[in-house]
Design an enzyme around this catalytic site. Structure first.
Site, short mmCIF file in Angstrom:
data_model
loop_
_atom_site.label_atom_id
_atom_site.label_comp_id
_atom_site.label_asym_id
_atom_site.label_seq_id
_atom_site.Cartn_x
_atom_site.Cartn_y
_atom_site.Cartn_z
N GLY A 16 0.70 -1.38 -0.12
CA GLY A 16 0.00 0.07 -0.08
C GLY A 16 0.72 1.05 0.11
O GLY A 16 2.06 1.14 -0.44
N GLU A 178 -18.99 10.32 1.15
CA GLU A 178 -18.61 10.13 -0.44
C GLU A 178 -19.65 9.31 -0.99
O GLU A 178 -20.15 9.55 -2.09
CB GLU A 178 -17.07 9.86 -0.62
CG GLU A 178 -16.20 10.88 -0.24
CD GLU A 178 -14.75 10.47 0.17
OE1 GLU A 178 -13.96 11.19 0.22
OE2 GLU A 178 -14.35 9.21 -0.02
N ASP A 316 -1.22 2.52 8.50
CA ASP A 316 -2.60 2.46 9.41
C ASP A 316 -2.19 1.59 10.45
O ASP A 316 -2.90 1.80 11.60
CB ASP A 316 -3.53 2.03 8.31
CG ASP A 316 -4.06 3.01 7.72
OD1 ASP A 316 -3.66 4.08 7.48
OD2 ASP A 316 -5.32 2.79 6.91
N ALA A 327 -3.47 8.45 4.13
CA ALA A 327 -2.43 8.04 3.13
C ALA A 327 -1.19 8.95 3.44
O ALA A 327 -0.10 8.36 3.08
CB ALA A 327 -3.08 8.48 1.79
C1 FAD Z 1 -12.35 4.16 1.00
C2 FAD Z 1 -11.31 4.68 1.56
C3 FAD Z 1 -10.97 6.09 1.49
C4 FAD Z 1 -10.11 6.73 1.95
N1 FAD Z 1 -10.09 8.12 1.85
C5 FAD Z 1 -8.70 8.80 2.07
C6 FAD Z 1 -8.59 10.22 1.67
O1 FAD Z 1 -9.37 10.83 1.24
N2 FAD Z 1 -7.51 10.49 2.18
C7 FAD Z 1 -6.55 10.07 2.92
O2 FAD Z 1 -5.32 10.67 3.43
N3 FAD Z 1 -6.78 8.96 3.32
C8 FAD Z 1 -7.89 8.24 2.88
N4 FAD Z 1 -7.74 6.93 3.09
C9 FAD Z 1 -6.91 6.10 4.08
C10 FAD Z 1 -5.82 5.50 3.28
O3 FAD Z 1 -6.17 4.91 2.22
C11 FAD Z 1 -5.02 4.62 4.05
O4 FAD Z 1 -4.31 5.59 5.24
C12 FAD Z 1 -3.75 4.21 3.45
O5 FAD Z 1 -4.03 3.36 2.29
C13 FAD Z 1 -3.00 3.29 4.42
O6 FAD Z 1 -1.68 2.93 3.73
P1 FAD Z 1 -1.13 1.47 4.43
O7 FAD Z 1 -0.01 1.26 3.23
O8 FAD Z 1 -0.85 1.42 5.55
O9 FAD Z 1 -2.25 0.24 4.19
P2 FAD Z 1 -2.81 -0.09 2.68
O10 FAD Z 1 -3.14 0.87 1.75
O11 FAD Z 1 -4.33 -0.49 3.18
O12 FAD Z 1 -2.12 -1.36 2.24
C14 FAD Z 1 -2.02 -2.58 3.06
C15 FAD Z 1 -1.34 -3.53 1.95
O13 FAD Z 1 -0.95 -4.88 2.43
C16 FAD Z 1 -1.59 -5.78 1.98
N5 FAD Z 1 -1.54 -6.90 3.21
C17 FAD Z 1 -2.43 -6.85 4.09
N6 FAD Z 1 -2.35 -7.98 4.64
C18 FAD Z 1 -1.33 -8.72 4.26
C19 FAD Z 1 -0.74 -10.00 4.27
N7 FAD Z 1 -0.99 -10.63 5.37
N8 FAD Z 1 0.11 -10.40 3.74
C20 FAD Z 1 0.70 -9.50 2.66
N9 FAD Z 1 0.10 -8.36 2.23
C21 FAD Z 1 -0.95 -7.87 3.02
C22 FAD Z 1 -2.60 -5.39 1.37
O14 FAD Z 1 -3.02 -6.21 0.42
C23 FAD Z 1 -2.40 -3.92 0.82
O15 FAD Z 1 -1.83 -3.96 -0.34
C24 FAD Z 1 -9.07 5.98 2.73
C25 FAD Z 1 -9.27 4.69 3.02
C26 FAD Z 1 -10.35 4.07 2.32
C27 FAD Z 1 -10.41 2.57 2.44
#
Ligand code: FAD
Length: 446
Positions: A16, A178, A316, A327
């Protein structure tokens, strides 16, 4: 004679925002990176609702991780679901999608697995109310939204038609807001003059929220303005309500006075809560790290797991200073962790400074020409908020082609209300899935 040195092995779990920014920070470092993700794509979650509502295609919000990282010669992508971490042997255990498992050795581990939808102990609700976290969720929501109008058109019973034209959203955060705005826009603009029996404008959109306001974290006056815009659009807000039951025909809620009400709705969408995926609990067990109520892992100010300087948790799923699930937090923590590993490999003796989040604000889109943006003292709503929203999302979309495609799709949608990505699939009830692909639908000759 050449000196062959085995490069330090860095494993990143999750591609992510956090995992991607960690990998990018390691691009020129003398390390061998393995990026393990259960999906083959990097997903731009903030635009999931636009894919669900038919403005953007899957390809515009999800990029193959391999393509995104093709110029990162030191990164290898592995499609697998991480299930456990052996901290003594320094191995990540992962399940391959079609069976079989792999053990990936690491010297440094960066855990960036994000959060998943939580139904607050009612996992049985998930079958009737999809969440909004993955590409599959977005496509399922698209199917349910457009299918509901089709079902209403062919319904012969007035009560059934009313139920298909009632949409219930649980959760008044940015995603719920949204989606509510999108459904009213679909009903009012996108489907205009397409149906002969129903009037899509009659669609009821109900938004249920446990607290007394939508978009609470935006504070006043933005939360109030968002509520007014939603009401003007025709969204019915049910604030101070909690869902107590949910099935294929609707939901039951209890308000702050203890009154229980049943709402009949054939489409219920859930955006109310998040929890850590199971790998977070496995890591906590293996390291002795603590988790908060939602399962986020507590980390030191340098994002390492206490007692394990070789393991960092970012994005997150990281629990530090109650930082929000945004994000920008994920990108900054991912980049910080990647840099910390690079500095350590390069032999920079100085301990990295504690992670400090630079708050660039947050935004929520409500409908065409209406969005709210909060960035420090700057509070924008209405058209100015919408323009700021556009600029932010164009700037952060991954890849030039996605940006260009999204701008074209937005132009069409904003100018005419039309949505190009309305296709959805349904199970083929005439040919049940047990039938082998390509086999005849009738019994073979005796
Ligand atoms: C619908 C929605 C709208 C949003 N709107 C906004 C916005 O407008 N502005 C904003 O700033 N933020 C927004 N967010 C929040 C933002 O998208 C997240 O904060 C961000 O994506 C977090 O990034 P991350 O890399 O921590 O996790 P993620 O983006 O969730 O990525 C996690 C990754 O880990 C992988 N994964 C999980 N478990 C495993 C495992 N056991 N083994 C291998 N891979 C695994 C998943 O497949 C994924 O690719 C929104 C979120 C959602 C769901």
């Amino acid at each position: 004679m050449e000196d062959h040195v085995t490069p330090r092995r860095v494993v990143i779990i999750g591609g992510g925002f956090a995992g991607l920014f960690a990998a990018r920070a390691l691009r020129h470092a003398p390390v061998a990176v393995t990026l393990v993700d259960r999906r083959a794509h990097h997903l731009f979650q903030p635009l999931l609702y636009q894919c669900a509502s038919g403005i953007l295609s899957e390809g515009q919000i999800a990029q193959p991780l391999r393509a995104v990282l093709r110029r990162h010669q030191n990164v290898r992508c592995l499609l697998a679901d991480a299930t456990d971490v052996d901290v003594k042997a320094r191995l990540v255990h992962a399940r391959r999608p079609e069976g079989g498992s792999v053990a990936v050795p690491y010297d440094d581990l960066i855990v960036a697995v994000g959060m998943r939808q939580s139904y607050f102990g009612h996992d049985e609700f998930a079958a009737h109310a999809p969440g909004m976290k993955t590409l599959d969720d977005a496509l399922e929501i698209r199917r349910r939204l457009y299918r509901a109008f089709e079902m209403a058109e062919s319904a012969t019973d007035a009560e059934e038609r009313r139920q298909w034209l009632t949409f219930a959203l649980v959760g008044g955060g940015p995603t719920g807001v949204e989606l509510a705005g999108q459904i009213r826009e679909i009903a009012g603009h996108t489907l205009d003059r397409e149906f002969r029996t129903i009037d899509p404008l009659q669609a009821r959109v109900l938004l249920f929220e446990g607290s007394d306001k939508v978009l609470g974290p935006f504070g006043e006056p933005l939360a109030g303005r968002a509520a007014r815009t939603l009401r003007d659009l025709g969204v019915e807000l049910r604030l101070g309500t909690r869902v107590t039951d949910l099935d294929a025909h609707g939901l039951t809620v209890k308000d702050n006075e203890g009154t229980t009400t049943r709402y009949a709705a054939r489409t219920v969408l859930w955006t109310a809560g998040v929890e850590a995926p199971p790998i977070a609990a496995a890591l906590a067990r293996a390291t002795g790290a603590t988790q908060d109520r939602a399962g986020r892992i507590a980390v030191e100010p340098d994002l390492t797991v206490p007692g394990h300087p070789e393991i960092r948790v970012v994005g997150d799923v990281m629990g530090l200073h109650r930082l929000p699930g945004l994000a920008e937090v994920a990108m900054q923590t991912g980049a910080y962790a990647g840099r910390a590993v690079r500095h350590s490999v390069e032999g920079r003796a100085k301990k990295p400074k504690p992670f400090k989040y630079i708050d660039l604000g947050s935004a929520a889109y409500i409908c065409r020409g209406r969005a709210v943006v909060k960035a420090g003292p700057l509070h924008l709503s209405g058209v100015s908020g919408w323009l700021a929203w556009l600029f932010i999302h164009i700037a952060f979309l991954t890849g030039f082609r996605s940006r260009l495609g999204a701008v074209l799709s937005w132009s069409v949608s904003f100018a005419s209300g039309a949505r190009r990505e309305r296709a959805f699939t349904l199970p083929d009830t005439a040919n049940p899935p047990e039938r082998p692909h390509g086999a005849p639908a009738v019994s073979p000759q005796r």
